[in-house]
Design an enzyme around this catalytic site. Structure first.
Site, PDB file in Angstrom:
ATOM      1  N   LYS A  93      15.573 -65.290 -31.941  1.00  0.00           N
ATOM      2  CA  LYS A  93      14.936 -64.607 -33.087  1.00  0.00           C
ATOM      3  C   LYS A  93      14.694 -65.595 -34.229  1.00  0.00           C
ATOM      4  O   LYS A  93      13.607 -65.651 -34.817  1.00  0.00           O
ATOM      5  CB  LYS A  93      15.810 -63.448 -33.565  1.00  0.00           C
ATOM      6  CG  LYS A  93      15.307 -62.777 -34.819  1.00  0.00           C
ATOM      7  CD  LYS A  93      13.940 -62.145 -34.636  1.00  0.00           C
ATOM      8  CE  LYS A  93      13.336 -61.762 -35.969  1.00  0.00           C
ATOM      9  NZ  LYS A  93      11.942 -61.283 -35.835  1.00  0.00           N
ATOM     10  N   CYS A 121      11.547 -62.573 -43.862  1.00  0.00           N
ATOM     11  CA  CYS A 121      11.801 -63.135 -42.519  1.00  0.00           C
ATOM     12  C   CYS A 121      11.551 -64.629 -42.492  1.00  0.00           C
ATOM     13  O   CYS A 121      12.469 -65.426 -42.465  1.00  0.00           O
ATOM     14  CB  CYS A 121      10.925 -62.403 -41.504  1.00  0.00           C
ATOM     15  SG  CYS A 121      11.358 -60.685 -41.453  1.00  0.00           S
TER      16      CYS A 121
HETATM   17  N1  SAJ Z   1       1.541 -67.038 -43.873  1.00  0.00           N
HETATM   18  C1  SAJ Z   1       0.823 -68.185 -44.185  1.00  0.00           C
HETATM   19  N2  SAJ Z   1       0.014 -68.732 -43.230  1.00  0.00           N
HETATM   20  C2  SAJ Z   1      -0.112 -68.171 -41.981  1.00  0.00           C
HETATM   21  C3  SAJ Z   1       0.641 -67.004 -41.692  1.00  0.00           C
HETATM   22  C4  SAJ Z   1       1.461 -66.456 -42.652  1.00  0.00           C
HETATM   23  O1  SAJ Z   1       0.899 -68.710 -45.285  1.00  0.00           O
HETATM   24  O2  SAJ Z   1      -0.872 -68.691 -41.166  1.00  0.00           O
HETATM   25  C5  SAJ Z   1       2.422 -66.465 -44.874  1.00  0.00           C
HETATM   26  C6  SAJ Z   1       2.086 -65.023 -45.210  1.00  0.00           C
HETATM   27  O3  SAJ Z   1       1.146 -64.982 -46.271  1.00  0.00           O
HETATM   28  C7  SAJ Z   1       3.441 -64.492 -45.646  1.00  0.00           C
HETATM   29  C8  SAJ Z   1       4.412 -65.269 -44.791  1.00  0.00           C
HETATM   30  O4  SAJ Z   1       3.716 -66.406 -44.322  1.00  0.00           O
HETATM   31  O5  SAJ Z   1       3.681 -64.796 -47.003  1.00  0.00           O
HETATM   32  C9  SAJ Z   1       4.997 -64.521 -43.594  1.00  0.00           C
HETATM   33  O6  SAJ Z   1       4.016 -63.683 -43.062  1.00  0.00           O
HETATM   34  P1  SAJ Z   1       3.942 -63.348 -41.483  1.00  0.00           P
HETATM   35  O7  SAJ Z   1       2.904 -62.312 -41.331  1.00  0.00           O
HETATM   36  O8  SAJ Z   1       3.763 -64.584 -40.740  1.00  0.00           O
HETATM   37  O9  SAJ Z   1       5.341 -62.842 -41.031  1.00  0.00           O
HETATM   38  P2  SAJ Z   1       6.279 -61.705 -41.611  1.00  0.00           P
HETATM   39  O10 SAJ Z   1       7.119 -62.244 -42.703  1.00  0.00           O
HETATM   40  O11 SAJ Z   1       5.511 -60.464 -41.895  1.00  0.00           O
HETATM   41  O12 SAJ Z   1       7.224 -61.545 -40.363  1.00  0.00           O
HETATM   42  C10 SAJ Z   1       7.281 -60.322 -39.720  1.00  0.00           C
HETATM   43  C11 SAJ Z   1       8.757 -60.035 -39.541  1.00  0.00           C
HETATM   44  N3  SAJ Z   1       8.954 -58.674 -39.118  1.00  0.00           N
HETATM   45  C12 SAJ Z   1       9.179 -57.757 -40.095  1.00  0.00           C
HETATM   46  O13 SAJ Z   1       9.216 -58.047 -41.262  1.00  0.00           O
HETATM   47  C13 SAJ Z   1       9.364 -56.377 -39.630  1.00  0.00           C
HETATM   48  C14 SAJ Z   1       9.349 -60.972 -38.527  1.00  0.00           C
HETATM   49  O14 SAJ Z   1      10.686 -60.573 -38.208  1.00  0.00           O
HETATM   50  C15 SAJ Z   1       8.508 -61.009 -37.288  1.00  0.00           C
HETATM   51  O15 SAJ Z   1       9.079 -61.909 -36.347  1.00  0.00           O
HETATM   52  C16 SAJ Z   1       7.110 -61.475 -37.660  1.00  0.00           C
HETATM   53  O16 SAJ Z   1       6.542 -60.482 -38.539  1.00  0.00           O
HETATM   54  C17 SAJ Z   1       6.191 -61.578 -36.462  1.00  0.00           C
HETATM   55  O17 SAJ Z   1       5.097 -62.121 -36.664  1.00  0.00           O
HETATM   56  O18 SAJ Z   1       6.593 -61.141 -35.388  1.00  0.00           O
END
Ligand code: SAJ
Length: 421
Positions: free
Chosen positions: A204, A258
């Site tokens: 994880k 996360c």
């Molecule tokens: N981000 C970037 N560039 C990218 C992708 C994301 O700057 O290319 C930033 C986003 O703007 C954000 C952060 O990273 O600020 C995280 O965003 P994310 O969408 O990658 O991931 P999270 O934080 O939403 O992660 C969620 C989490 N699940 C829950 O919150 C329920 C995590 O446990 C999961 O593993 C993850 O999604 C997933 O992608 O599976």
């Protein structure tokens, strides 16, 4: 007779999981310390933004398959899905997991199953959960089955991904892993891999660390390209045409509870070995300051003595969610205020945040600069011509490569995309 499940923690993971299990026929009790969550739940309502969750919760509450209680009760299966934040010195704060585990001790009986879902440092199941459950005069692994089963769902798509994504289950022993896998098979269509608890805990953390490190690489490329007058977005787009390259997107920083948190668990447990991981966290956490440096440069580039009002569109940690935890835009607002900028904030997803304005025109009135902090889809529908008329200046800084440069320049904006000429 239907098995009874007690889910402790009704947040972004606990509530959808409780509703999903209730919808599969289990009798589910959701436990939370937040009275507002419980009051709404027992009326079939939710207080978080998650597509389709409100309909699912309403259905299972009306069918009396899900109820909300403030303390646990007897059940056959206990799922712990409480927060695991980091404190100011980036160390894991396990108090919620410890309290939640202690809270179920009086109710766990022979044959029950206890599952930790909260993303936790490696070793939590064996070194925190197991010792607490050993207060019960039953043999762990034989009388009580214990394991770890983390989620991997994307806020905004939680219900879909809870069903479709593969999952990893780590059991304190093989029998526990098998029993826990069986529970998740009631709604998970993805494959369920069984292993030991530490492998599941590490898996994880590695998933989110992988993303954080790769975002850090893109953020570092943004700085390098900025400094060499190259458009990093073009470089990333063309590089990703390579069949084995997949650069993620740069931006104003990494937020959420996360990606901005989990890698620190690895740094804490292996401080002398986690160099790239730690540096990536530091790189991503440096982005709000880098945004500030770019804003200063942009404002100074206007010939007139720019007034100090800036409007921020979007403060959540990512688009189309209401979650502001670890949001880099909130860090940027802090820096701007420390440098005497007057800040107005507009984010329709955020209800209560100090100074947030729900009237866009009032918010942009007299502003020198508009910053796209988060690329909420609804920001595509804004009448930017009307916004420009209400502003004092005509600068717009896009931190998410979200708006159309030509369109905005036609209206009369000076458009600056972070990481481009
Ligand atoms: N981000 C970037 N560039 C990218 C992708 C994301 O700057 O290319 C930033 C986003 O703007 C954000 C952060 O990273 O600020 C995280 O965003 P994310 O969408 O990658 O991931 P999270 O934080 O939403 O992660 C969620 C989490 N699940 C829950 O919150 C329920 C995590 O446990 C999961 O593993 C993850 O999604 C997933 O992608 O599976």
């Amino acid at each position: 007779m239907n098995k009874k499940i007690c889910v402790v923690g009704l947040g972004y993971i606990g509530l959808p999981t409780a509703a999903m299990l209730a919808n599969c026929g289990y009798d589910v009790v959701g436990v939370d310390t937040n009275k507002e969550v419980l009051d709404n739940l027992n009326k079939g309502k939710i207080i978080i933004e998650e597509p389709y969750l409100d309909d699912l919760v309403k259905k299972v509450v009306i069918n009396k398959k899900l109820i909300g209680l403030s303390i646990p009760c007897e059940a056959d299966i206990f799922i712990i899905a409480v927060p695991t934040p980091i404190n100011e010195n980036k160390r894991a704060d396990m108090r919620y997991v410890i309290n939640a585990t202690n809270s179920i001790v009086p109710y766990v009986k022979k044959g029950d199953i206890v599952i930790l879902e909260s993303t936790s440092p490696v070793g939590t199941t064996t070194e925190i959960i197991k010792p607490i459950l050993e207060k019960i005069d039953l043999e762990i692994g034989k009388d009580i089955y214990v394991g770890y089963c983390p989620e991997r769902v994307l806020p905004g798509k939680i219900l879909k991904e809870l069903v479709e994504n593969h999952r990893v289950v780590g059991g304190i022993n093989e029998e526990s892993a098998i029993k826990i896998a069986k529970i998740y098979k009631s709604f998970v269509k993805g494959h369920i891999y069984t292993t030991d608890t530490k492998t599941a805990e590490m898996t994880k953390l590695v998933e989110n660390t992988f993303r954080d490190v790769n975002i850090a690489l893109s953020n570092e490329l943004l700085k390098i390209c900025d400094n060499t007058n190259i458009n990093v977005w073009d470089v990333i787009e063309y590089s990703n045409k390579h069949p084995r390259v997949n650069l993620l997107e740069p931006g104003p920083g990494v937020g959420g509870h996360c990606l901005a948190v989990d890698p620190w668990f690895l740094v804490e447990s292996s401080p002398n070995l986690s160099n790239i991981i730690k540096l990536s966290r530091i790189t991503n956490d440096s982005m709000p300051s880098y945004m500030f440096y770019s804003i200063e440069k942009l404002i100074k580039s206007t010939d007139k003595n720019a007034n100090k009002k800036i409007t921020i569109l979007g403060i959540t940690y990512k688009p189309d969610v209401d979650d502001i935890r670890e949001s880099p835009i909130i860090e940027l607002i802090k820096i701007l205020k420390e440098n005497n900028y007057e800040i107005s904030i507009y984010d329709p997803y955020v209800k209560n945040y100090p100074g947030i304005e729900n009237n866009l025109m009032k918010c942009v009135q007299g502003s020198e600069l508009l910053i796209i902090g988060v690329n909420h889809n609804i920001f595509k529908d804004i009448n930017y011509e009307k916004v420009l008329k209400a502003m004092e200046g005509n600068l717009i800084l896009d931190t998410r490569n979200f708006l159309d440069k030509e369109e905005l320049e036609k209206i009369g904006f000076v458009y600056k995309l972070i990481g481009s000429k």
